[in-house]
Design an enzyme around this catalytic site. Sequence first.
Site, PDB file in Angstrom:
ATOM      1  N   CYS A  58      -2.245  -6.818   9.306  1.00 13.48           N
ATOM      2  CA  CYS A  58      -2.115  -5.457   8.790  1.00 13.48           C
ATOM      3  C   CYS A  58      -1.152  -4.604   9.614  1.00 13.48           C
ATOM      4  CB  CYS A  58      -3.497  -4.805   8.762  1.00 13.48           C
ATOM      5  SG  CYS A  58      -3.468  -3.062   8.275  1.00 13.48           S
ATOM      6  N   TYR A 189       4.622  -2.084  -0.493  1.00 17.58           N
ATOM      7  CA  TYR A 189       3.423  -2.336  -1.291  1.00 17.58           C
ATOM      8  C   TYR A 189       3.575  -1.764  -2.701  1.00 17.58           C
ATOM      9  CZ  TYR A 189       1.017  -3.916   2.911  1.00 17.58           C
ATOM     10  OH  TYR A 189       0.647  -4.613   4.029  1.00 17.58           O
TER      11      TYR A 189
END
Length: 329
Positions: A58, A189
């Site tokens: 992440c 994203y």
Amino acid sequence: MAIEEKFGKVSTSEDTHEVSQTGAFVRQDNYFVTPFGDGEGELPVEAGRYRLIWTPLCPWATRQIIALKLLGLEDAVSVGTVGPVRTENGWEFSLDEGGVDPVLKIRFLPEIYAETAPEYEGRATVPVVVDVKTRKVVNNDYHHLTNYWETAWKPLHKEGAPDLYPEELREDIDELNAVIFHEVNNGVYKSGFAQSQEEYEKAYDVLFQRLDWLEERLSKSRYLFGDQITDSDIRLYVTLARFDVGYYFCFKTNRNRLTDFENLWNYAKDLYTIPAFREATDFDSIKKGYHLGNHAHNPYNILPLGPDLSIWDEPHNRDEKFGKRKFEY
């Protein structure tokens, strides 16, 4: 038993509520946003009280680890690590003995979210800070968490720690950070999770326009704000480190590779030579997380052999362009 059967409604994956009617990806808001500080209702700064949960996959979590290392807070805040591939039950402590976090004694991250707030229905995200004393989730606000390490936690910084969030630059840093988040960090994203051609192309164009702008900016200074690393550099770096390994293929951000940008690529390699950045960058976990996790449509779980990661150790040209680094990190 599915996690929701045992612990309630905490979600474990990107849900339909994170996609707009036009097919655009809309990231969920953070739920636990109480700041650290000494004011009323704020989280007290106390060594040994908190546990930061992260995964090397992440980007939002990785920037917390970089900040902790740069500031010397590793002994003040304990760190737990979940595996890089999120399971159907959420982030799992698969790297720990017995698959259980040694401090929190849980197997899946949604367990502690459900214990803290049974009404919470969002995803159990990283990074997340857990108060070990009360056994409650207290902060998952990745937008501001590095700023808390840089300011509220300053009394516990190591001697000679860099000022990553200088007061005279904070307004400018905040402004640039917002742009980097919306158009680059989350921009990849928005491209990768778009569910319509129009929204994908829109996100793609914004992303590469901003990368072109950053490429030009970094032709004029070693870092984003001159010759000293700031919070903004940490935030940009984590996306650059994942670009060719994950985003280029999985998120269809394939106009250019990072290595095709002279200044962005050499800037990233420069930061990678600093121990805090290098130690927090696990390319194997990044590759597994994006190619084997729920980010990719990869039914046979084939892990790509490339790209060649040894190029990250090749010399950069930032000393040649701007002189020797003025601060040892």
